[in-house]
Design a protein around this motif. Structure first.
Motif, PDB file in Angstrom:
ATOM      1  N   LEU A  59       0.697  -1.179  -0.122  1.00 14.44           N
ATOM      2  CA  LEU A  59       0.627  -0.011  -0.148  1.00 14.44           C
ATOM      3  C   LEU A  59       0.804   1.276  -0.002  1.00 14.44           C
ATOM      4  O   LEU A  59       0.847   2.021  -0.530  1.00 14.44           O
ATOM      5  CB  LEU A  59      -0.491   0.022   1.371  1.00 14.44           C
ATOM      6  CG  LEU A  59      -1.699   0.994   1.708  1.00 14.44           C
ATOM      7  CD1 LEU A  59      -2.706   1.559   0.613  1.00 14.44           C
ATOM      8  CD2 LEU A  59      -2.142   1.112   3.066  1.00 14.44           C
ATOM      9  N   VAL A  60       2.039   1.676   1.062  1.00 13.03           N
ATOM     10  CA  VAL A  60       2.821   2.396   1.161  1.00 13.03           C
ATOM     11  C   VAL A  60       3.936   2.559  -0.294  1.00 13.03           C
ATOM     12  O   VAL A  60       4.220   3.925  -1.217  1.00 13.03           O
ATOM     13  CB  VAL A  60       3.934   2.612   2.476  1.00 13.03           C
ATOM     14  CG1 VAL A  60       4.300   3.649   2.649  1.00 13.03           C
ATOM     15  CG2 VAL A  60       3.265   2.573   3.362  1.00 13.03           C
ATOM     16  N   VAL A  61       3.777   1.539  -0.604  1.00 14.16           N
ATOM     17  CA  VAL A  61       4.921   1.823  -2.232  1.00 14.16           C
ATOM     18  C   VAL A  61       3.560   2.167  -3.167  1.00 14.16           C
ATOM     19  O   VAL A  61       4.715   2.997  -3.903  1.00 14.16           O
ATOM     20  CB  VAL A  61       5.681   0.340  -2.466  1.00 14.16           C
ATOM     21  CG1 VAL A  61       5.705   0.670  -3.721  1.00 14.16           C
ATOM     22  CG2 VAL A  61       6.592   0.131  -1.265  1.00 14.16           C
ATOM     23  N   SER A  62       2.632   1.317  -3.174  1.00 18.74           N
ATOM     24  CA  SER A  62       2.131   2.533  -4.238  1.00 18.74           C
ATOM     25  C   SER A  62       1.705   3.589  -4.890  1.00 18.74           C
ATOM     26  O   SER A  62       1.972   4.566  -5.639  1.00 18.74           O
ATOM     27  CB  SER A  62       1.001   1.419  -4.630  1.00 18.74           C
ATOM     28  OG  SER A  62       0.496   1.507  -3.581  1.00 18.74           O
ATOM     29  N   ASN A  63       1.941   4.186  -3.482  1.00 22.69           N
ATOM     30  CA  ASN A  63       1.370   5.685  -3.218  1.00 22.69           C
ATOM     31  C   ASN A  63       3.033   6.539  -3.111  1.00 22.69           C
ATOM     32  O   ASN A  63       3.064   7.635  -3.622  1.00 22.69           O
ATOM     33  CB  ASN A  63       1.078   5.851  -1.727  1.00 22.69           C
ATOM     34  CG  ASN A  63      -0.621   5.549  -1.964  1.00 22.69           C
ATOM     35  OD1 ASN A  63      -1.172   6.480  -2.059  1.00 22.69           O
ATOM     36  ND2 ASN A  63      -0.724   4.546  -1.102  1.00 22.69           N
ATOM     37  N   ILE A  64       4.057   5.767  -2.781  1.00 18.55           N
ATOM     38  CA  ILE A  64       5.827   6.556  -3.372  1.00 18.55           C
ATOM     39  C   ILE A  64       5.583   6.554  -4.974  1.00 18.55           C
ATOM     40  O   ILE A  64       6.327   8.018  -5.339  1.00 18.55           O
ATOM     41  CB  ILE A  64       6.281   5.343  -2.526  1.00 18.55           C
ATOM     42  CG1 ILE A  64       6.736   5.442  -0.606  1.00 18.55           C
ATOM     43  CG2 ILE A  64       7.946   6.494  -3.178  1.00 18.55           C
ATOM     44  CD1 ILE A  64       7.866   4.478  -0.322  1.00 18.55           C
ATOM     45  N   THR A  65       5.438   5.104  -5.252  1.00 14.04           N
ATOM     46  CA  THR A  65       5.643   5.165  -7.097  1.00 14.04           C
ATOM     47  C   THR A  65       4.307   6.259  -7.245  1.00 14.04           C
ATOM     48  O   THR A  65       4.877   6.842  -8.710  1.00 14.04           O
ATOM     49  CB  THR A  65       5.370   3.656  -7.223  1.00 14.04           C
ATOM     50  OG1 THR A  65       3.996   3.521  -6.915  1.00 14.04           O
ATOM     51  CG2 THR A  65       6.622   3.632  -6.745  1.00 14.04           C
ATOM     52  N   ARG A  66       3.558   6.817  -6.897  1.00 16.23           N
ATOM     53  CA  ARG A  66       3.073   8.179  -7.391  1.00 16.23           C
ATOM     54  C   ARG A  66       3.360   9.558  -7.389  1.00 16.23           C
ATOM     55  O   ARG A  66       3.556   9.962  -8.059  1.00 16.23           O
ATOM     56  CB  ARG A  66       1.361   8.094  -6.232  1.00 16.23           C
ATOM     57  CG  ARG A  66       0.651   8.659  -7.568  1.00 16.23           C
ATOM     58  CD  ARG A  66      -0.771   8.694  -6.639  1.00 16.23           C
ATOM     59  NE  ARG A  66      -0.449   8.774  -5.022  1.00 16.23           N
ATOM     60  CZ  ARG A  66      -0.489   9.856  -4.368  1.00 16.23           C
ATOM     61  NH1 ARG A  66      -0.752  10.922  -4.975  1.00 16.23           N
ATOM     62  NH2 ARG A  66      -0.457   9.547  -2.992  1.00 16.23           N
ATOM     63  N   LEU A  67       4.583   9.493  -6.159  1.00 12.32           N
ATOM     64  CA  LEU A  67       5.243  10.622  -6.340  1.00 12.32           C
ATOM     65  C   LEU A  67       6.630  10.890  -6.737  1.00 12.32           C
ATOM     66  O   LEU A  67       6.625  11.687  -7.053  1.00 12.32           O
ATOM     67  CB  LEU A  67       5.400  11.232  -4.777  1.00 12.32           C
ATOM     68  CG  LEU A  67       3.651  11.171  -3.361  1.00 12.32           C
ATOM     69  CD1 LEU A  67       4.063  11.337  -2.150  1.00 12.32           C
ATOM     70  CD2 LEU A  67       2.854  12.420  -4.765  1.00 12.32           C
ATOM     71  N   ILE A  68       7.346   9.923  -6.847  1.00 10.43           N
ATOM     72  CA  ILE A  68       8.482  10.469  -7.415  1.00 10.43           C
ATOM     73  C   ILE A  68       8.534   8.995  -8.106  1.00 10.43           C
ATOM     74  O   ILE A  68       8.236   7.379  -8.312  1.00 10.43           O
ATOM     75  CB  ILE A  68       9.566   9.995  -6.581  1.00 10.43           C
ATOM     76  CG1 ILE A  68       9.648   8.774  -5.485  1.00 10.43           C
ATOM     77  CG2 ILE A  68      10.108  11.030  -5.578  1.00 10.43           C
ATOM     78  CD1 ILE A  68      10.619   8.381  -4.692  1.00 10.43           C
ATOM     79  N   ASP A  69       9.536   9.116  -9.447  1.00 11.00           N
ATOM     80  CA  ASP A  69       9.750   7.823 -10.739  1.00 11.00           C
ATOM     81  C   ASP A  69      10.920   7.109 -10.711  1.00 11.00           C
ATOM     82  O   ASP A  69      12.027   7.354 -10.352  1.00 11.00           O
ATOM     83  CB  ASP A  69       9.715   8.712 -11.613  1.00 11.00           C
ATOM     84  CG  ASP A  69      10.055   8.057 -13.240  1.00 11.00           C
ATOM     85  OD1 ASP A  69       9.412   6.530 -12.997  1.00 11.00           O
ATOM     86  OD2 ASP A  69      10.762   7.559 -14.005  1.00 11.00           O
ATOM     87  N   LEU A  70      10.440   5.613  -9.790  1.00 12.28           N
ATOM     88  CA  LEU A  70      11.450   4.675  -9.548  1.00 12.28           C
ATOM     89  C   LEU A  70      11.487   4.071  -9.919  1.00 12.28           C
ATOM     90  O   LEU A  70      10.349   3.393 -10.614  1.00 12.28           O
ATOM     91  CB  LEU A  70      10.900   3.971  -8.530  1.00 12.28           C
ATOM     92  CG  LEU A  70      11.123   5.105  -6.813  1.00 12.28           C
ATOM     93  CD1 LEU A  70      10.723   4.335  -5.687  1.00 12.28           C
ATOM     94  CD2 LEU A  70      12.755   5.252  -7.184  1.00 12.28           C
TER      95      LEU A  70
END
Length: 479
Positions: A59-70
């Motif tokens: 859940l958390v990582v899916s929102n991190i990828t929404r903010l930064i491009d990894l």
């Protein structure tokens, strides 16, 4: 109030604004004035992280990828699916020397981060909170001999009185940096290294959608909040204590001359830099790491709260699970086999188990057959009694006092041609539409007479019916 004063404690000023999220909610209900209740708004977030860590991380990582491009590799490293690929791998005498130093592990220094180690180091942090006005704190080195004595005392777990005056504030500050530098990996871990570099590149966009040189603070704060949520618990605990200390130190920069930027230069190599790398390995990434460290110090009071949408997701996860499980469900035992499982399903739906209903019907049938047999057995000797007893003997599956087994499924028996039935069919002929109530009354009266008067009256009644039968037949033949 005590709770409100706690909110106004060091660095925790009670502010109301769009950029402040209160970490404590006080219930001032009049019915609860005697017992004030403090709620943790991140309760469901912590519960979900503890009980379902894999789902929480996703859940958390899916929102991190929404903010930064990894990219795929960096995302896999953040998820722990691949080993971190760190920038530059310097070699030579300097790297070998650093590796040898880190092999000298103690209980606290040089060992992986544990709760025991945090408990020991927290003594240093508490002491420094009392001495934030010392000029050059964290920059001016202390006495190496006193530092070594203090280090051995912390490793051995002996009780230390830092307020005795034996140690100077610079000794304690330098030892704290030494502890962070000797950890096997940086406090923010190797897995998060690339994500922090990307966060420092988050900039505002102009009207045309082009990136500007102005940092996007809101997105940076949100990304750091998410990253801190998936840190290991010991790392997150110590990071919170450390950033709070540096935040309070920067607030006293008019006395100690240590701004957030100066503190970032001191702590970035210990908190963000990968282990066993030099400045030449990082090259252009050093300014990004220093700026990122200064940003964390300035906004540390906002970084350890989960974003509102993460709180809502965690709350709905547990509230939805409660609506699907009623109180009655919780009280039911765990089914051990298929039959128990079926019974559990019917109880949940408020229905009656059909197998239980069938057993009740079978029991009532058995009791009725027992009563009927006793009734026939007590009748006076007659042809009717003999016929009924013969019927019981023809069907051994029927329950009798001599048989102790329950009756199986009842079968429809062939209709018997009684003497009285033959007479009715001959006499009435085509008058099959006779009123049913009249038929039932006649049959009931005949049955009652048979039971009262015994065999003699039954024989005479049968003879009368026989005479009527022959008389009616002669009339029909004459017609």
């Amino acid at each position: 109030m005590a709770a409100e004063s706690a909110l106004r404690g060091r660095g925790g000023e009670k502010r109301v604004g769009s950029d402040a999220i209160c970490s404590l909610v006080i219930c001032n209900d009049s019915s609860l004035q005697r017992h004030q209740i403090i709620f943790n708004p991140d309760f469901f977030v912590e519960k979900l992280r503890h009980e379902k860590p894999e789902a929480f991380t996703e859940l958390v990582v899916s929102n991190i990828t929404r903010l930064i491009d990894l990219p795929g590799a960096e995302l896999a490293q953040l998820m722990g699916q691949e080993d971190p690929q760190l920038p530059g791998t310097s070699s030579g005498f300097f790297r070998s020397l650093m590796s040898l130093k880190r092999k000298e592990k103690g209980v606290v220094f040089g060992a992986p981060l544990t709760e025991e180690g945090i408990a020991q180091i927290s003594q240093l942090i508490e002491y420094l909170h009392k001495n934030l006005r010392v000029e050059g704190l964290f920059r001016v080195p202390g006495n190496s001999t006193r530092q070594q004595n203090l280090k051995e005392a912390l490793n051995s777990g002996t009780e230390i009185d830092l307020d005795s005056g034996e140690f100077h504030s610079n000794d304690v500050a330098t030892l704290l940096k030494m502890f962070l530098g000797e950890l096997p990996e940086p406090l923010l871990t190797h897995k998060h290294f690339h994500a922090h570099l990307k966060i420092s590149d988050l900039m505002l966009l102009d009207d045309k959608g082009n990136k500007t040189n102005i940092p996007d603070k809101q997105r940076q704060i949100e990304a750091l909040q998410l990253l801190f949520l998936i840190l290991p618990a010991p790392n997150r605990s110590l990071l919170k204590l450390l950033l709070d200390l540096l935040y309070q130190t920067a607030k006293k920069q008019d006395r100690n001359k240590m701004s957030a930027h100066n503190l970032a230069l001191m702590f970035s190599p210990h908190i963000l830099w990968p282990r066993n790398v030099t400045a030449s390995d990082l090259q252009e990434n050093i300014p990004k790491l220093n700026n990122g460290m200064a940003f964390m110090i300035k906004h540390s009071q906002k970084l350890f709260k989960a974003p509102s949408y993460i709180r809502e997701c965690a709350r709905l996860h547990y509230l939805d699970s409660r609506t699907h499980a009623s109180k009655d469900d919780l009280d039911l035992p765990v089914p051990r086999n298929f039959k128990d499982f079926q019974l559990l399903k019917f109880k949940r739906r408020g229905l009656v188990d059909p197998s239980a209903h069938q057993e009740d019907t079978q029991q009532h049938t058995e009791e009725a057959l027992k009563e009927l047999f006793h009734h026939v057995h007590n009748m006076p000797d007659s042809a009717k009694k003999k016929k009924l007893i013969q019927q019981f003997q023809k069907h051994p599956e029927a329950l009798t006092p001599q048989a102790g087994v329950p009756t199986p499924r009842t079968q429809k028996r062939a209709r018997t041609r009684s003497f009285s039935g033959l007479i009715k069919r001959k006499v009435l002929g085509s008058q099959g539409s006779l009123d049913k109530k009249g038929k039932d009354a006649v049959l009931e009266s005949v049955g009652m007479k048979e039971q009262k008067h015994g065999s003699k009256e039954n024989v005479s009644m049968d003879s009368r019916k026989y005479t009527r039968f022959h008389g009616s037949s002669t009339k029909e033949s004459s017609i």
